[in-house]
Design a protein around this motif. Structure first.
Motif, PDB file in Angstrom:
ATOM      1  N   THR A 129       6.301  -1.941   6.938  1.00  0.00           N
ATOM      2  CA  THR A 129       5.989  -2.717   5.736  1.00  0.00           C
ATOM      3  C   THR A 129       5.976  -1.812   4.503  1.00  0.00           C
ATOM      4  O   THR A 129       5.608  -0.638   4.590  1.00  0.00           O
ATOM      5  CB  THR A 129       4.636  -3.444   5.872  1.00  0.00           C
ATOM      6  OG1 THR A 129       4.393  -4.167   4.662  1.00  0.00           O
ATOM      7  CG2 THR A 129       3.496  -2.485   6.123  1.00  0.00           C
ATOM      8  N   THR A 130       6.353  -2.391   3.383  1.00  0.00           N
ATOM      9  CA  THR A 130       6.325  -1.664   2.110  1.00  0.00           C
ATOM     10  C   THR A 130       4.991  -1.861   1.390  1.00  0.00           C
ATOM     11  O   THR A 130       4.770  -1.251   0.346  1.00  0.00           O
ATOM     12  CB  THR A 130       7.465  -2.146   1.190  1.00  0.00           C
ATOM     13  OG1 THR A 130       7.301  -3.546   0.950  1.00  0.00           O
ATOM     14  CG2 THR A 130       8.828  -1.874   1.791  1.00  0.00           C
ATOM     15  N   GLU A 131       4.109  -2.673   1.942  1.00  0.00           N
ATOM     16  CA  GLU A 131       2.869  -3.038   1.257  1.00  0.00           C
ATOM     17  C   GLU A 131       2.004  -1.837   0.875  1.00  0.00           C
ATOM     18  O   GLU A 131       1.445  -1.797  -0.227  1.00  0.00           O
ATOM     19  CB  GLU A 131       2.051  -4.014   2.109  1.00  0.00           C
ATOM     20  CG  GLU A 131       2.668  -5.387   2.190  1.00  0.00           C
ATOM     21  CD  GLU A 131       1.882  -6.323   3.087  1.00  0.00           C
ATOM     22  OE1 GLU A 131       0.647  -6.164   3.194  1.00  0.00           O
ATOM     23  OE2 GLU A 131       2.513  -7.209   3.683  1.00  0.00           O
ATOM     24  N   ASN A 132       1.864  -0.866   1.781  1.00  0.00           N
ATOM     25  CA  ASN A 132       1.024   0.307   1.476  1.00  0.00           C
ATOM     26  C   ASN A 132       1.590   1.099   0.307  1.00  0.00           C
ATOM     27  O   ASN A 132       0.850   1.517  -0.589  1.00  0.00           O
ATOM     28  CB  ASN A 132       0.884   1.211   2.703  1.00  0.00           C
ATOM     29  CG  ASN A 132       0.116   0.534   3.819  1.00  0.00           C
ATOM     30  OD1 ASN A 132      -0.674  -0.363   3.573  1.00  0.00           O
ATOM     31  ND2 ASN A 132       0.376   0.950   5.047  1.00  0.00           N
ATOM     32  N   GLN A 133       2.907   1.319   0.324  1.00  0.00           N
ATOM     33  CA  GLN A 133       3.540   2.050  -0.766  1.00  0.00           C
ATOM     34  C   GLN A 133       3.305   1.324  -2.094  1.00  0.00           C
ATOM     35  O   GLN A 133       2.889   1.930  -3.089  1.00  0.00           O
ATOM     36  CB  GLN A 133       5.055   2.162  -0.535  1.00  0.00           C
ATOM     37  CG  GLN A 133       5.466   3.003   0.645  1.00  0.00           C
ATOM     38  CD  GLN A 133       6.972   2.949   0.860  1.00  0.00           C
ATOM     39  OE1 GLN A 133       7.747   2.961  -0.090  1.00  0.00           O
ATOM     40  NE2 GLN A 133       7.388   2.884   2.117  1.00  0.00           N
ATOM     41  N   ILE A 134       3.568   0.028  -2.085  1.00  0.00           N
ATOM     42  CA  ILE A 134       3.470  -0.759  -3.322  1.00  0.00           C
ATOM     43  C   ILE A 134       2.042  -0.781  -3.846  1.00  0.00           C
ATOM     44  O   ILE A 134       1.813  -0.617  -5.048  1.00  0.00           O
ATOM     45  CB  ILE A 134       4.008  -2.194  -3.094  1.00  0.00           C
ATOM     46  CG1 ILE A 134       5.517  -2.129  -2.803  1.00  0.00           C
ATOM     47  CG2 ILE A 134       3.713  -3.091  -4.274  1.00  0.00           C
ATOM     48  CD1 ILE A 134       6.109  -3.430  -2.283  1.00  0.00           C
ATOM     49  N   LEU A 135       1.063  -0.929  -2.961  1.00  0.00           N
ATOM     50  CA  LEU A 135      -0.345  -0.944  -3.366  1.00  0.00           C
ATOM     51  C   LEU A 135      -0.718   0.367  -4.060  1.00  0.00           C
ATOM     52  O   LEU A 135      -1.296   0.366  -5.150  1.00  0.00           O
ATOM     53  CB  LEU A 135      -1.244  -1.189  -2.151  1.00  0.00           C
ATOM     54  CG  LEU A 135      -2.747  -1.194  -2.420  1.00  0.00           C
ATOM     55  CD1 LEU A 135      -3.128  -2.376  -3.297  1.00  0.00           C
ATOM     56  CD2 LEU A 135      -3.514  -1.233  -1.117  1.00  0.00           C
ATOM     57  N   GLN A 136      -0.376   1.494  -3.429  1.00  0.00           N
ATOM     58  CA  GLN A 136      -0.715   2.791  -4.022  1.00  0.00           C
ATOM     59  C   GLN A 136       0.024   3.013  -5.341  1.00  0.00           C
ATOM     60  O   GLN A 136      -0.545   3.550  -6.298  1.00  0.00           O
ATOM     61  CB  GLN A 136      -0.400   3.925  -3.044  1.00  0.00           C
ATOM     62  CG  GLN A 136      -1.375   3.981  -1.894  1.00  0.00           C
ATOM     63  CD  GLN A 136      -1.064   5.114  -0.927  1.00  0.00           C
ATOM     64  OE1 GLN A 136       0.091   5.407  -0.641  1.00  0.00           O
ATOM     65  NE2 GLN A 136      -2.117   5.736  -0.429  1.00  0.00           N
ATOM     66  N   LEU A 137       1.273   2.591  -5.423  1.00  0.00           N
ATOM     67  CA  LEU A 137       2.039   2.768  -6.659  1.00  0.00           C
ATOM     68  C   LEU A 137       1.515   1.883  -7.780  1.00  0.00           C
ATOM     69  O   LEU A 137       1.462   2.307  -8.940  1.00  0.00           O
ATOM     70  CB  LEU A 137       3.528   2.507  -6.403  1.00  0.00           C
ATOM     71  CG  LEU A 137       4.223   3.576  -5.557  1.00  0.00           C
ATOM     72  CD1 LEU A 137       5.572   3.093  -5.068  1.00  0.00           C
ATOM     73  CD2 LEU A 137       4.354   4.875  -6.325  1.00  0.00           C
TER      74      LEU A 137
END
Length: 192
Positions: free
Chosen positions: A15-23
């Motif tokens: 999932t890309t969710e973790n990356q997007i949340l931190q960014l």
């Protein structure tokens, strides 16, 4: 500053969710406005043309729709090698778009060391090109030492009159190519 987040994972299991949340959190702390998020689910070794999300990023950058591209790490942007990655970053620079790696803060065109980072990455890209060249030469030498013939195969000189004869009989270049087991371009050249 307006920014776009680019996120990539290799498989649908990820999932890309973790990356997007931190960014998003990072952008907010820096006072930047996230205007869009572009994602890809594919190998990072695919070119930008093969990744719809990255292709859109470059299209928007070319049109100057945003100021900064944020990505989680350099390998999320590209795994095509140093030279191609540097090409992407240079392309963003040519569009006057800054870029920043969240997990590798030194890989950024936002700070005072932007020129030094680009120079270092250029050196790494040059070294990569040299290594590829050396490996290619070594492979060719090995093939020759094993008796392999390099280059295009030599064509039988008798093929030209055959091609001309077939053309005179009304054959198309494509059909001549099929009949003589050559390329259509070669068939065209032989008949001229």
């Amino acid at each position: 500053m307006k920014c776009i987040i680019y996120s990539r994972v290799s498989t649908t299991d990820q999932t890309t969710e973790n990356q997007i949340l931190q960014l998003r959190e990072y952008a907010e702390k820096q006072g930047r406005t996230v205007i869009d998020v572009k994602t890809d689910i594919c190998s990072g070794s695919k070119s930008a043309d093969e990744r719809s999300g990255l292709r859109e990023v470059f299209d928007l950058a070319r049109r100057r729709r945003f100021d900064v591209l944020l990505f989680w790490s350099l390998d999320r942007l590209s795994r095509e090698g140093t030279r191609k990655t540097l090409e992407y970053l240079s392309r963003l620079d040519s569009y006057k778009v800054k870029w920043h790696s969240y997990s590798e803060e030194y890989i950024s065109s936002l700070g005072i060391f932007a020129d030094a980072i680009i120079a270092l990455m250029s050196c790494l890209a040059r070294q990569e090109r040299l290594r590829i060249s050396d490996r290619t030469k070594a492979g060719l030498q090995r093939a020759v030492s094993q008796g392999k013939t390099l280059g295009r195969p030599k064509l039988n000189p008798a093929i030209e009159p055959q091609a001309i004869k077939l053309r005179e009989q009304g054959y198309s270049y494509s059909r001549i190519a099929r009949e003589l087991n050559i390329s259509k371009t070669h068939a065209y050249k032989l008949c001229r």
